[in-house]
Each structure stands twice: as C-alpha cells, then as structure tokens.
Design a protein around this motif. Structure first.
Motif, short mmCIF file in Angstrom:
data_model
loop_
_atom_site.label_atom_id
_atom_site.label_comp_id
_atom_site.label_asym_id
_atom_site.label_seq_id
_atom_site.Cartn_x
_atom_site.Cartn_y
_atom_site.Cartn_z
N SER A 1 28.34 5.36 -63.26
CA SER A 1 26.95 5.26 -63.72
C SER A 1 26.05 6.08 -62.80
O SER A 1 25.98 5.82 -61.61
N ILE A 2 25.33 7.04 -63.37
CA ILE A 2 24.49 7.91 -62.53
C ILE A 2 22.99 7.62 -62.70
O ILE A 2 22.16 8.14 -61.96
N ILE A 3 22.63 6.82 -63.70
CA ILE A 3 21.23 6.37 -63.88
C ILE A 3 21.27 4.90 -64.28
O ILE A 3 22.24 4.44 -64.88
N PRO A 4 20.19 4.12 -63.95
CA PRO A 4 20.22 2.70 -64.28
C PRO A 4 20.05 2.43 -65.78
O PRO A 4 18.99 2.02 -66.25
N GLY A 5 21.11 2.69 -66.52
CA GLY A 5 21.06 2.50 -67.97
C GLY A 5 21.26 1.05 -68.35
O GLY A 5 21.51 0.20 -67.51
N ILE A 6 21.12 0.78 -69.64
CA ILE A 6 21.43 -0.56 -70.15
C ILE A 6 22.42 -0.43 -71.30
O ILE A 6 22.95 0.66 -71.54
N ASN A 7 22.66 -1.54 -71.99
CA ASN A 7 23.56 -1.51 -73.13
C ASN A 7 22.74 -1.52 -74.40
O ASN A 7 22.13 -2.53 -74.75
N GLY A 8 22.70 -0.39 -75.09
CA GLY A 8 21.90 -0.30 -76.31
C GLY A 8 22.73 0.08 -77.52
O GLY A 8 22.18 0.60 -78.49
N LYS A 9 24.03 -0.16 -77.47
CA LYS A 9 24.90 0.35 -78.54
C LYS A 9 24.84 -0.49 -79.82
O LYS A 9 24.71 -1.70 -79.78
N MET A 10 24.98 0.20 -80.94
CA MET A 10 25.08 -0.47 -82.24
C MET A 10 26.55 -0.81 -82.50
O MET A 10 27.44 -0.03 -82.17
N THR A 11 26.79 -1.96 -83.12
CA THR A 11 28.18 -2.35 -83.43
C THR A 11 28.62 -1.75 -84.78
O THR A 11 27.79 -1.34 -85.59
N GLU A 12 29.91 -1.78 -85.04
CA GLU A 12 30.46 -1.32 -86.32
C GLU A 12 30.00 -2.21 -87.48
O GLU A 12 29.79 -1.73 -88.58
N MET A 13 29.87 -3.52 -87.21
CA MET A 13 29.45 -4.43 -88.29
C MET A 13 28.01 -4.13 -88.71
O MET A 13 27.68 -4.19 -89.89
N GLN A 14 27.17 -3.79 -87.72
CA GLN A 14 25.79 -3.40 -88.05
C GLN A 14 25.78 -2.12 -88.88
O GLN A 14 25.10 -2.02 -89.90
N ALA A 15 26.54 -1.12 -88.41
CA ALA A 15 26.54 0.19 -89.08
C ALA A 15 27.09 0.06 -90.50
O ALA A 15 26.58 0.70 -91.43
N ALA A 16 28.12 -0.78 -90.68
CA ALA A 16 28.70 -0.96 -92.01
C ALA A 16 27.66 -1.56 -92.96
O ALA A 16 27.56 -1.16 -94.12
N LEU A 17 26.88 -2.50 -92.46
CA LEU A 17 25.80 -3.09 -93.26
C LEU A 17 24.84 -1.97 -93.71
O LEU A 17 24.46 -1.90 -94.88
N GLY A 18 24.50 -1.12 -92.76
CA GLY A 18 23.60 -0.01 -93.07
C GLY A 18 24.17 0.93 -94.11
O GLY A 18 23.46 1.39 -95.01
N LEU A 19 25.47 1.22 -94.02
CA LEU A 19 26.11 2.13 -94.98
C LEU A 19 26.05 1.54 -96.39
O LEU A 19 25.86 2.27 -97.37
N CYS A 20 26.20 0.23 -96.49
CA CYS A 20 26.13 -0.42 -97.81
C CYS A 20 24.70 -0.43 -98.33
O CYS A 20 24.47 -0.35 -99.53
N ILE A 21 23.75 -0.57 -97.43
CA ILE A 21 22.34 -0.71 -97.84
C ILE A 21 21.70 0.64 -98.16
O ILE A 21 20.85 0.73 -99.05
N LEU A 22 22.14 1.67 -97.48
CA LEU A 22 21.53 2.99 -97.68
C LEU A 22 21.56 3.41 -99.16
O LEU A 22 20.59 3.97 -99.67
N GLY A 23 22.65 3.08 -99.84
CA GLY A 23 22.77 3.43 -101.26
C GLY A 23 21.81 2.65 -102.16
O GLY A 23 21.67 2.99 -103.33
#
Ligand SMILES: *Cc1c(COP(=O)(O)O)cnc(C)c1O
Length: 366
Positions: free
Chosen positions: A222-244
């Motif tokens: 770790s070279i900068i004080p980052g945090i955890n901001g990642k999106m999960t696969e379950m969230q993204a899958a929801l988005g893929l279904c909703i986008l249509g």
C-alpha cells in the motif's frame, strides 16, 4: 388505505438475475473486479460515452475517493442544498468546506456566487463540488472557466443525473470528475453502488489504488492511505439486469411527469422544475415548490398514506457539525422552505397521481 411510496426501485427479472448468480457461485468470483463488474463498467461506458468509469460499493465512498485522488489542500466550495453524503464526504476526505448560496431558479450553485466565495476566502480554495440538483445541469461552461482562472478542480455530484445530457453530451463528461450513485432510490441502481467518470486517464491509477486499500502491487504494497471501495459481483449483476429496463422506465416516468404537470398546471402557488430545451430530463425526482403551505400539504399527504419528501430540508449548513461555519445562504433557506418531492416512479397509476394532486390543490385552498 393504500400507501403510496415516494419511489419504487426497478426490480430485475429473478430468472435473469439467477443466471448471473449461478455463474458467480460456480466460479467463486464474488468480488475484486470480476466479470460482472467489468461487463457493467463496459456497458455504462457505452451508455455515457465516457473514457474512464470505475465502479464502487456506493456513491459516497466514490466521492471521498474522488476528492482524495486530486490531492486537494485548501477548502472546497459546495452547496448547502444537497443530501448529507455530498458534504460529509468532504469532511471524510479531511478537507474544510465553504457553503455557497444557490440560485433560486436552478437550485444549483453558480460560478458567479462561487467567485464571490473565492474572493471572500482568506485561504486559497482548492476545488468546487457542485451538485446537478434534481438532474438540472450546473453551468458547466462557467465552472470550467472559473477552474481555469483560479487553478481549481471541479468535482460534480451527479447522483441525480444518470441519463442527463446537455445537447448530445452526457453529463459525466464535465469537470475533473463526476460521481454517480447507484443506490436503490436512484433511477439506475445496483442496490448500493456508485461510479466515477473522468476523461483524464492519469487519474485512473490513484483512483483505483485508493479503491483498493492504496495497494500498488505485491512488492510495494500500500503506497497511499486508500480504503475499500470495491463493488461486488452481486451488485454488478443486479445492475446488468436493470440496465436493460431503463429505457422503458424512463418512458413510463415521462408519462407520470406529464400527468403531474397537467393536473397541477395553472396553480399560481406551485412552481415546477424548469428543464431547458437542450437538456435531457433526469426523471429522477418530481420536485415542486409550494410558496406558503408546504408543511401543511406535506402533513396532509402523509395523513392520506402518501409519502412525499422535503428534499433537502434541513440544509446541510444547519447540521450541528457545520453550524460553526456561519453560512449566509438566503436562497437556499427559501428553497428549503418551499421544496417538496412528490411520489415518482414508473408504476405510479394515473388515478393515484390525480388523488395526490387533488389533495395538494384542496389543502392549498383552505
Ligand atoms: C444518493 C445521493 C448520494 C449518495 O450516494 P450513495 O450511493 O447512497 O452513497 C450523494 N449525493 C446525492 C445528491 C444523492 O442524492
């Protein structure tokens, strides 16, 4: 009595979502930039015509990361008329903030008023964080010029503006960085979720490192004080279904929007949101301004099982943790006393809209 909610999230087809879930379960890829996150990112890139658009666990974390990535030092100018997420993100990024008054018509902060704040500040301002409130675009041209003249960064809170375009350019193409929220109350959603858009690809490295604990690689860690901001696969899958389903939902909301306007038109004490000809409506909220009876109407709707919201009352400048700033924001005070967001989503029935409008008009007469 049937309750009418303020909003109703788009719900994907469960079979379609299940297909994605089966893949996730079989692969064991639940997170860390998996195939669903990559696919959703690509789809949204096409939808908005932006160069970079990493996804996040929510919009607030995305905004905190955006502010961190620009290495800002001085205070940030922002609006008091917004959701707490906007202003609290500035505090979380360790920055001071200055509340600028809004324009009474657009309910957005303007380059002109921001310039006043810059001139009145004893310390050098580092950035401006305007909100495209209710999907009304800020004066993006004016802010760009101001940024150039004063060496400022512009970060837009575009949480209400998923499908907003100015002429043919998607709103995500303006400023240094724009933040989108994919919370379930938003037009497009992933349950919880967020996205940043930016055309300066040099920001890609710090933003993605900040999203992932600040990790550069295995060797350096770790070279900068980052945090955890990642999106999960379950969230993204929801988005893929909703986008249509977005185009159809927009069509339905357009109808709801027009019905409201027809039932409430000609009432002198009701003011609608003005949408410029070259701007695509966000269809995110249906805000009206009621000159004198706002609280009475809000209560009466509530007593009839109809949920409305005084977005954004109280003002952020009145929060306990920002009171010491002694902000002078008369237009924002006025707007916060008049604003009321009415129930707004695609499946709102015509007779429900009619009932809501009748209650408003009746109450206003008394
Ligand atoms: C929804 C919203 C956010 C916060 O987004 P989350 O994804 O819920 O963290 C920020 N700003 C505004 C104006 C919002 O409406």
């Amino acid at each position: 009595m049937r309750e009418i909610p303020l909003t109703s999230p788009l719900i994907p087809n469960i079979k379609e979502y299940n297909e994605y879930l089966i893949n996730i379960f079989e692969s064991g890829d639940f997170t860390n930039n998996g195939p669903c996150v990559k696919e959703l990112e690509n789809e949204l890139k096409k939808y908005m015509g932006v160069l970079n658009n990493p996804l996040f666990c929510n919009g607030t974390t995305a905004l905190m990361i955006a502010l961190k990535s620009l290495n800002l030092k001085g205070p940030v100018i922002t609006t008091p008329f917004t959701f707490p997420a906007t202003v609290n993100a500035i505090s979380w990024a360790g920055l001071r903030l200055i509340f600028c008054d809004i324009d009474y018509e657009t309910m957005n902060i303007t380059p002109e008023d921001s310039l006043e704040c810059i001139k009145n500040s004893e310390v050098t301002i580092s950035a401006i964080l305007p909100v495209h409130t209710f999907g009304t675009p800020c004066d993006v041209q004016g802010f760009q010029e101001l940024a150039y003249d004063y060496g400022l960064k512009i970060i837009y809170d575009a949480a209400h503006a998923f499908n907003v375009k100015i002429n043919d350019t998607h709103i995500g193409n303006f400023g240094d960085i724009s933040m989108f929220s994919f919370h379930a109350t938003k037009l497009f959603h992933t349950g919880e979720g967020g996205m940043l858009t930016y055309n300066d690809s040099e920001l890609d490295i710090p933003i993605k490192q900040l999203r992932n604990f600040g990790i550069k690689d295995e060797k350096e860690g770790s070279i900068i004080p980052g945090i955890n901001g990642k999106m999960t696969e379950m969230q993204a899958a929801l988005g893929l279904c909703i986008l249509g389903k977005i185009d159809e939902e927009i069509k339905k909301r357009k109808k709801v929007f027009e019905l409201y306007k027809s039932f409430l038109s000609g009432i002198p004490w009701i003011k609608f949101l003005k949408i410029e000809k070259n701007v695509q409506n966000s269809y995110q909220y249906f805000p009206i301004r009621i000159k004198i009876f706002r609280n009475k109407i809000y209560e009466h709707l509530k007593n009839n099982g109809i949920q409305s919201r005084k977005y954004f009352y109280p003002l952020c400048s009145d929060f306990e943790h920002f009171k010491h700033l002694d902000s002078i924001v008369p237009n924002a005070v006025k707007v916060a006393e008049e604003i009321l967001c009415l129930p707004f989503h695609g499946d709102l029935a015509e007779n429900d809209i009619e009932r809501i409008c009748e209650i408003i008009i009746e109450e206003g007469k008394q």
